[in-house]
Design a protein around this motif. Structure first.
Motif, PDB file in Angstrom:
ATOM      1  N   ALA A 158     -16.084  30.778  -8.641  1.00 47.01           N
ATOM      2  CA  ALA A 158     -15.495  30.623  -9.976  1.00 47.01           C
ATOM      3  C   ALA A 158     -16.135  29.443 -10.707  1.00 47.01           C
ATOM      4  CB  ALA A 158     -13.983  30.429  -9.873  1.00 47.01           C
ATOM      5  N   TYR A 159     -16.440  28.388  -9.981  1.00 45.68           N
ATOM      6  CA  TYR A 159     -17.057  27.208 -10.590  1.00 45.68           C
ATOM      7  C   TYR A 159     -18.557  27.383 -10.810  1.00 45.68           C
ATOM      8  CZ  TYR A 159     -13.000  24.135 -10.471  1.00 45.68           C
ATOM      9  OH  TYR A 159     -11.775  23.559 -10.718  1.00 45.68           O
ATOM     10  N   GLU A 160     -19.218  28.091  -9.915  1.00 44.54           N
ATOM     11  CA  GLU A 160     -20.674  28.122  -9.953  1.00 44.54           C
ATOM     12  C   GLU A 160     -21.258  29.275 -10.760  1.00 44.54           C
ATOM     13  OE1 GLU A 160     -21.735  27.845  -5.827  1.00 44.54           O
ATOM     14  OE2 GLU A 160     -20.918  25.809  -5.677  1.00 44.54           O
ATOM     15  N   LYS A 161     -20.679  30.485 -10.646  1.00 45.48           N
ATOM     16  CA  LYS A 161     -21.248  31.607 -11.392  1.00 45.48           C
ATOM     17  C   LYS A 161     -20.227  32.537 -11.992  1.00 45.48           C
ATOM     18  CE  LYS A 161     -22.671  33.204  -6.919  1.00 45.48           C
ATOM     19  NZ  LYS A 161     -23.455  33.878  -6.007  1.00 45.48           N
ATOM     20  N   GLY A 162     -18.972  32.346 -11.659  1.00 44.40           N
ATOM     21  CA  GLY A 162     -17.929  33.234 -12.164  1.00 44.40           C
ATOM     22  C   GLY A 162     -17.568  34.289 -11.144  1.00 44.40           C
ATOM     23  N   ALA A 176      -6.560  32.368 -13.287  1.00 44.05           N
ATOM     24  CA  ALA A 176      -6.472  33.774 -12.881  1.00 44.05           C
ATOM     25  C   ALA A 176      -5.132  34.378 -13.280  1.00 44.05           C
ATOM     26  CB  ALA A 176      -6.680  33.906 -11.375  1.00 44.05           C
ATOM     27  N   LYS A 177      -4.063  33.622 -13.099  1.00 46.38           N
ATOM     28  CA  LYS A 177      -2.730  34.130 -13.426  1.00 46.38           C
ATOM     29  C   LYS A 177      -2.572  34.397 -14.918  1.00 46.38           C
ATOM     30  CE  LYS A 177      -0.059  32.299  -9.554  1.00 46.38           C
ATOM     31  NZ  LYS A 177       0.978  31.342  -9.160  1.00 46.38           N
ATOM     32  N   SER A 178      -3.248  33.626 -15.742  1.00 51.49           N
ATOM     33  CA  SER A 178      -3.111  33.809 -17.191  1.00 51.49           C
ATOM     34  C   SER A 178      -4.182  34.746 -17.771  1.00 51.49           C
ATOM     35  CB  SER A 178      -3.166  32.452 -17.906  1.00 51.49           C
ATOM     36  OG  SER A 178      -4.442  31.868 -17.759  1.00 51.49           O
ATOM     37  N   ALA A 179      -5.151  35.125 -16.950  1.00 52.24           N
ATOM     38  CA  ALA A 179      -6.246  35.986 -17.433  1.00 52.24           C
ATOM     39  C   ALA A 179      -5.799  37.448 -17.486  1.00 52.24           C
ATOM     40  CB  ALA A 179      -7.455  35.843 -16.520  1.00 52.24           C
ATOM     41  N   GLU A 180      -6.428  38.160 -18.379  1.00 53.97           N
ATOM     42  CA  GLU A 180      -6.166  39.605 -18.493  1.00 53.97           C
ATOM     43  C   GLU A 180      -6.800  40.331 -17.318  1.00 53.97           C
ATOM     44  OE1 GLU A 180      -5.763  41.437 -21.912  1.00 53.97           O
ATOM     45  OE2 GLU A 180      -5.014  39.649 -22.888  1.00 53.97           O
ATOM     46  N   LYS A 188     -11.312  38.405 -11.824  1.00 51.20           N
ATOM     47  CA  LYS A 188      -9.925  38.054 -11.520  1.00 51.20           C
ATOM     48  C   LYS A 188      -9.452  38.805 -10.280  1.00 51.20           C
ATOM     49  CE  LYS A 188      -5.205  38.545 -13.132  1.00 51.20           C
ATOM     50  NZ  LYS A 188      -4.290  38.582 -14.247  1.00 51.20           N
ATOM     51  N   GLU A 189      -9.762  40.100 -10.217  1.00 56.41           N
ATOM     52  CA  GLU A 189      -9.304  40.925  -9.104  1.00 56.41           C
ATOM     53  C   GLU A 189      -9.880  40.451  -7.766  1.00 56.41           C
ATOM     54  OE1 GLU A 189      -8.441  42.704 -12.787  1.00 56.41           O
ATOM     55  OE2 GLU A 189     -10.403  42.085 -12.069  1.00 56.41           O
ATOM     56  N   GLN A 190     -11.153  40.136  -7.766  1.00 55.84           N
ATOM     57  CA  GLN A 190     -11.784  39.671  -6.526  1.00 55.84           C
ATOM     58  C   GLN A 190     -11.149  38.350  -6.078  1.00 55.84           C
ATOM     59  OE1 GLN A 190     -16.049  39.279  -6.714  1.00 55.84           O
ATOM     60  NE2 GLN A 190     -16.222  38.631  -4.599  1.00 55.84           N
ATOM     61  N   PHE A 191     -10.955  37.432  -7.027  1.00 54.97           N
ATOM     62  CA  PHE A 191     -10.340  36.158  -6.666  1.00 54.97           C
ATOM     63  C   PHE A 191      -8.923  36.365  -6.143  1.00 54.97           C
ATOM     64  CE2 PHE A 191      -7.597  32.563  -7.538  1.00 54.97           C
ATOM     65  CZ  PHE A 191      -8.245  31.585  -6.795  1.00 54.97           C
ATOM     66  N   MET A 192      -8.127  37.170  -6.841  1.00 59.34           N
ATOM     67  CA  MET A 192      -6.736  37.375  -6.441  1.00 59.34           C
ATOM     68  C   MET A 192      -6.647  38.085  -5.089  1.00 59.34           C
ATOM     69  SD  MET A 192      -4.951  35.704  -8.538  1.00 59.34           S
ATOM     70  CE  MET A 192      -3.310  36.217  -8.027  1.00 59.34           C
ATOM     71  N   ASP A 193      -7.590  38.964  -4.792  1.00 62.99           N
ATOM     72  CA  ASP A 193      -7.615  39.611  -3.469  1.00 62.99           C
ATOM     73  C   ASP A 193      -7.796  38.566  -2.365  1.00 62.99           C
ATOM     74  OD1 ASP A 193      -7.256  42.133  -4.535  1.00 62.99           O
ATOM     75  OD2 ASP A 193      -9.367  42.729  -4.322  1.00 62.99           O
ATOM     76  N   THR A 194      -8.733  37.636  -2.574  1.00 64.19           N
ATOM     77  CA  THR A 194      -8.958  36.611  -1.547  1.00 64.19           C
ATOM     78  C   THR A 194      -7.774  35.662  -1.474  1.00 64.19           C
ATOM     79  OG1 THR A 194     -10.176  35.077  -2.987  1.00 64.19           O
ATOM     80  CG2 THR A 194     -11.482  36.712  -1.770  1.00 64.19           C
ATOM     81  N   TYR A 195      -7.134  35.395  -2.619  1.00 59.46           N
ATOM     82  CA  TYR A 195      -5.960  34.510  -2.611  1.00 59.46           C
ATOM     83  C   TYR A 195      -4.783  35.168  -1.884  1.00 59.46           C
ATOM     84  CZ  TYR A 195      -2.069  31.602  -4.064  1.00 59.46           C
ATOM     85  OH  TYR A 195      -0.939  30.799  -4.047  1.00 59.46           O
ATOM     86  N   ARG A 196      -4.546  36.446  -2.139  1.00 58.18           N
ATOM     87  CA  ARG A 196      -3.438  37.143  -1.455  1.00 58.18           C
ATOM     88  C   ARG A 196      -3.636  37.119   0.059  1.00 58.18           C
ATOM     89  NH1 ARG A 196      -3.109  40.054  -6.295  1.00 58.18           N
ATOM     90  NH2 ARG A 196      -4.847  41.439  -5.819  1.00 58.18           N
ATOM     91  N   ARG A 197      -4.862  37.351   0.495  1.00 61.42           N
ATOM     92  CA  ARG A 197      -5.139  37.308   1.939  1.00 61.42           C
ATOM     93  C   ARG A 197      -4.947  35.891   2.477  1.00 61.42           C
ATOM     94  NH1 ARG A 197      -4.489  38.273   6.751  1.00 61.42           N
ATOM     95  NH2 ARG A 197      -6.266  38.416   8.148  1.00 61.42           N
ATOM     96  N   PHE A 198      -5.379  34.889   1.728  1.00 56.55           N
ATOM     97  CA  PHE A 198      -5.182  33.492   2.097  1.00 56.55           C
ATOM     98  C   PHE A 198      -3.694  33.209   2.288  1.00 56.55           C
ATOM     99  CE2 PHE A 198      -4.285  29.147   0.473  1.00 56.55           C
ATOM    100  CZ  PHE A 198      -4.974  28.390   1.415  1.00 56.55           C
TER     101      PHE A 198
END
Length: 91
Positions: free
Chosen positions: A29-33, A78-82, A36-46
């Protein structure tokens, strides 16, 4: 990357890999973007591995201290993104 990810040695190999994937998604997210779905998938598993808020804060705090990347800020964005949005923490 010249640092080690904060991990708990009681985790299984699969759990450790999933937590590392979450931290890598924060870096992305910081380096290249990242989507939202990919990030939230990894967060849910975390969160399946680290369900407690205190342990989450400890691990993400350690990660931010060594990397400079805030998991909390990416999660808030991510939570506020569409749906379908791309998350980028670059200025």
């Amino acid at each position: 990357m010249d640092y080690q990810y904060p991990i708990d040695y009681s985790w299984s190999t699969d759990e450790t890999i999933a937590v590392i994937h979450f931290f890598e998604s924060v870096e992305q997210a910081y380096e290249k973007g990242i989507s939202k779905e990919q990030f939230m998938d990894t967060y849910r598993r975390f969160k399946e591995i680290v369900p407690g808020k205190a342990e989450e804060k400890k691990l993400t705090g350690e990660f931010e201290e060594i990397s400079g990347y805030s998991s909390y800020k990416v999660l808030q964005k991510a939570k506020s993104a569409e749906e379908g949005a791309r998350l980028s923490m670059q200025s």
